[in-house]
Design an enzyme around this catalytic site. Structure first.
Site, mmCIF file in Angstrom:
data_model
loop_
_atom_site.group_PDB
_atom_site.id
_atom_site.type_symbol
_atom_site.label_atom_id
_atom_site.label_comp_id
_atom_site.label_asym_id
_atom_site.label_seq_id
_atom_site.Cartn_x
_atom_site.Cartn_y
_atom_site.Cartn_z
ATOM 1 N N GLU A 1 -6.851 -6.114 -13.767
ATOM 2 C CA GLU A 1 -5.910 -5.667 -14.785
ATOM 3 C C GLU A 1 -6.215 -6.333 -16.131
ATOM 4 O OE1 GLU A 1 -4.118 -3.257 -13.784
ATOM 5 O OE2 GLU A 1 -2.800 -2.956 -15.511
ATOM 6 N N HIS B 1 -7.636 2.374 -20.886
ATOM 7 C CA HIS B 1 -7.165 1.489 -19.814
ATOM 8 C C HIS B 1 -8.044 1.652 -18.562
ATOM 9 C CE1 HIS B 1 -3.949 -0.702 -17.551
ATOM 10 N NE2 HIS B 1 -4.455 -0.010 -16.541
ATOM 11 N N GLU B 2 -8.186 2.899 -18.124
ATOM 12 C CA GLU B 2 -8.964 3.137 -16.896
ATOM 13 C C GLU B 2 -10.441 2.820 -17.107
ATOM 14 O OE1 GLU B 2 -7.333 3.378 -14.273
ATOM 15 O OE2 GLU B 2 -5.389 3.868 -15.164
ATOM 16 N N HIS C 1 -11.014 -0.813 -16.315
ATOM 17 C CA HIS C 1 -11.229 -1.015 -14.870
ATOM 18 C C HIS C 1 -12.644 -0.584 -14.479
ATOM 19 C CE1 HIS C 1 -7.199 -2.152 -13.638
ATOM 20 N NE2 HIS C 1 -6.649 -1.083 -14.190
#
Lengths: 469, 469
Positions: free
Chosen positions: A262, A232-233, A236
């Site tokens: 997001e 997820h990170e 980003h």
């Protein structure tokens, strides 16, 4: 950060914000931007120079509307609120934050009023998330999504619940850590311009295009926790790492909106990282890493486990399907508070009611209820949550466009290759930074405005298959 | 930091320096300081207010002498020099930094000339180390110290060399780490206002009085490396943590000079941490931590091992006794370069000659010679090194004063208690931050000016005993 550092960091952040605000609102900047208008108009809309002038002007105008002294007061209030929240949550005591939230609501409204908006949420969404969408547009988008999601969740919940006990064995932390790093290196996270550290609450932080770091959390008896946080990170981070170096040092060198940001963490975490194809490649490696724990767990069992759907109380622990219901509850409550339809003192009750109605779960406390998220306790009420669901919607819309351009992507993912997808995202989204608004970007990239259709198609197909609906 | 972050960090630091310089030299600050003069004179010299005005005026005057544009050019040059050095050192190639050093010398001279000084080194020492001493004073102090040290080192070296093989076994890193933390917690390092992390080059860094962090390095087969680095940095950190909270946010809230700062790291590392009494308390605990490795090693053997004297090439790896010889070589070379007696191109040769003469060691390369330290490659030539030896001198002078006030300190150390010493240092040194210059402080605290006598006494007693001289 050690506890003793909090007060000074608050002051230091306030000073930096103030310096930044001072520069963004300097009359000389306004005069320069005015002088540059003919030059801007002589250039193509999507040139770096025209975009820089355009984006800078927008920010100059926005920041100039809000008095510096008000910003300072509000920022100082946020720091105090955060302190109160960090005590109130463990104590499960909403009354400890109530007076702070009252003030936060007041400040949020005051902030919005400087813009004379149609809806008080509009300036908050624009300033703090830059979605390029009005509150009413988001409300109607979300209402359509809810009408699709609620029956889908109901159908899934009627099926036997997926068994995820295979993820709840003992998995030594160091191996989890190493596996996660190997995966995101493969996805294209650039370690020469980043690193991963450990924290309680995972995040991505950026010092420059050349230094975009991520954090993750590890739980020995919860496989996937660390890995999906890491992916997820890294989503980003790959967005920020992919911004063209030529934009570095300008206001263009950052992701364009909360929603688009997001969309990238969600695309990599969910659409890629929780797909069957992804694990056709990586599951054998994971079994090699944890042979004892996973030797008798089939790919199918594992795949179902990491996509288990179960309505629950906590947003950050929610599955892909119910996650948006959590977000939309918050968004609606924000609007109700801003519109004066809901009083701060009635918030815990309203929270519980909505959770019961939308998710069918109930908890009498506030700790895992209205106090669970930090957002309203270090920023405005309004503009804080819609980005999460906009991101989900966008992730599918972007991915569909990528597949249209490169139908070979799913096969490549099955083969453990991500270059084409990453390259397409970089080319079409990442490199531009903030040159285009979210709305402009989605039009440029997908040829249509923001729409929930690809996301609904994606969810129906994936969960239809998983739960044989 | 990932490698990709270096360029942007350079720009960010330059920007912050520039903003700071701009504020320190603002004419309005000058006018305010002038207006405050009668008020200052009405207050006791050592009051917070008078000290703040006095220290601020000094800095205003100093910073105002140097044009901002020059500072920016010089700072940018340092960043480029550092890049060149970080390639030149592994390549053992002095020619790669030579042209940069030529420029550094030019800039250092130019910087100094803005102050019309007696000696070009004076403004550099004052600006970058705030020792409150002239180059000539330090030169004569060092020359007296050298005349004491050289024969003492010679005597020691003639004795059989201490056996430190007990430190070179395998000591698992985690236990070394934990032991170090336990020790400095006992010394009085406040973990609620700090933390320790791991790096290649240990340092202490401060975000506020409430957040003073340290780093250390670990080597599995070198016991002591981590521990003494940890104690050393905790000495710097306890100084900064001990500054009175009332001074926070003012220019007074930092250690007063490089020399006084180093006196604290050295006092805790060497005078306390390498003393026999200290290990009478801690050695049994260390043996418990590493029972296999240390069960047959006596306290005496261990004590001799951690105080082994051996002339060597590398300053940072040098023992307590020869360390100052390394520093004084650099100080003399700095003066020679500034005075034009030595050309940059002849620096490697001069370096080797002095090492042969003062320490009796020789290495044909530059990697572990003139290229070993970063200092000249990210700052001026001049003002960079004297603080290390001034710190050693001061550590003994301060410690002697503490003993005079509290003769029970050595007994307490033997009992593992450090409150009296720490309290005395906080009361007499730490709490004042930068209110007094190094010279003022040493007078206030010890009743006499800076003197090498206590340090020479300390060394002669300790090493006389250790080597039965």
């Amino acid at each position: 950060m050690p506890a003793g550092g909090a007060a000074a960091r608050g002051r230091q952040r306030a000073l930096l914000s103030w310096l930044l605000h001072e520069r963004w609102t300097h009359p000389r900047l306004g005069r320069l931007l005015e002088k540059l208008q003919p030059y801007e108009e002589s250039l193509p809309y999507d040139s770096d120079e025209a975009s820089l002038i355009r984006v800078a002007r927008k920010q100059f105008e926005r920041e100039s509307r809000v008095p510096a002294a008000f910003m300072e007061t509000m920022t100082r209030h946020f720091a105090a609120t955060y302190q109160a929240w960090s005590k109130a949550r463990p104590a499960d005591d909403f009354s400890k934050v109530e007076p702070y939230l009252e003030k936060t609501l007041e400040y949020s409204r005051q902030y919005a009023r400087y813009f004379e908006p149609d809806h008080l949420a509009d300036p908050l969404i624009e300033s703090f998330a830059r979605e390029g969408l009005k509150a009413e547009e988001i409300r109607s988008l979300f209402s359509r999504l809810r009408s699709e999601l609620v029956p889908l969740v109901r159908q899934v919940v009627e099926q036997p619940i997926a068994d995820d006990s295979c993820l709840r064995q003992s998995f030594p932390e160091q191996q989890q850590w190493d596996f996660g790093l190997r995966v995101i290196e493969r996805l294209g996270y650039d370690f020469s311009r980043g690193r991963q550290d450990r924290t309680l609450h995972p995040f991505c932080t950026k010092f420059s295009v050349g230094d975009v770091r991520i954090t993750t959390r590890l739980k020995e008896n919860r496989l996937g926790e660390a890995l999906f946080c890491t992916i997820h990170e890294s989503g980003h981070a790959m967005y920020e790492q992919g911004i063209r170096m030529e934009l570095e040092g300008t206001p263009l060198a950052r992701g364009t909106s909360s929603g688009v940001h997001e969309s990238q963490s969600r695309l990599w975490e969910n659409i890629v990282g929780r797909s069957r194809g992804f694990w056709e490649h990586f599951y054998p490696q994971l079994q090699e890493t944890f042979p004892e724990q996973l030797k008798n767990v089939s790919l199918d069992t594992f795949y179902r486990a990491i996509n288990k759907v179960e309505p629950s109380l906590i947003r950050t622990a929610a599955d892909e399907l119910t996650y948006n219901l959590h977000v939309m509850i918050r968004f609606d409550l924000e609007l109700d508070l801003l519109e004066g339809k809901l009083a701060v003192k009635d918030l815990p009750e309203a929270w519980r009611e909505r959770y019961k109605r939308d998710l069918g779960v109930f908890d009498p406390g506030d700790r895992d209820g209205v106090l669970q998220d930090v957002h309203w306790h270090f920023g405005t009420i309004g503009g804080m949550f819609q980005g999460y669901t906009l991101g989900n919607i966008l992730s599918a819309q972007f991915y569909e466009a990528a597949l249209k351009a490169h139908p070979e992507i799913p096969d490549q993912i099955r083969g453990g290759t991500f270059d084409t997808l990453h390259g397409w995202l970089r080319e079409n989204i990442y490199q531009h930074g903030r040159k285009f608004t979210a709305a402009e970007l989605v039009e440029r990239v997908t040829g249509s405005p923001l729409t929930i259709d690809p996301y609904v198609r994606y969810l129906k197909q994936k969960y239809g298959e998983l739960y044989s609906l």
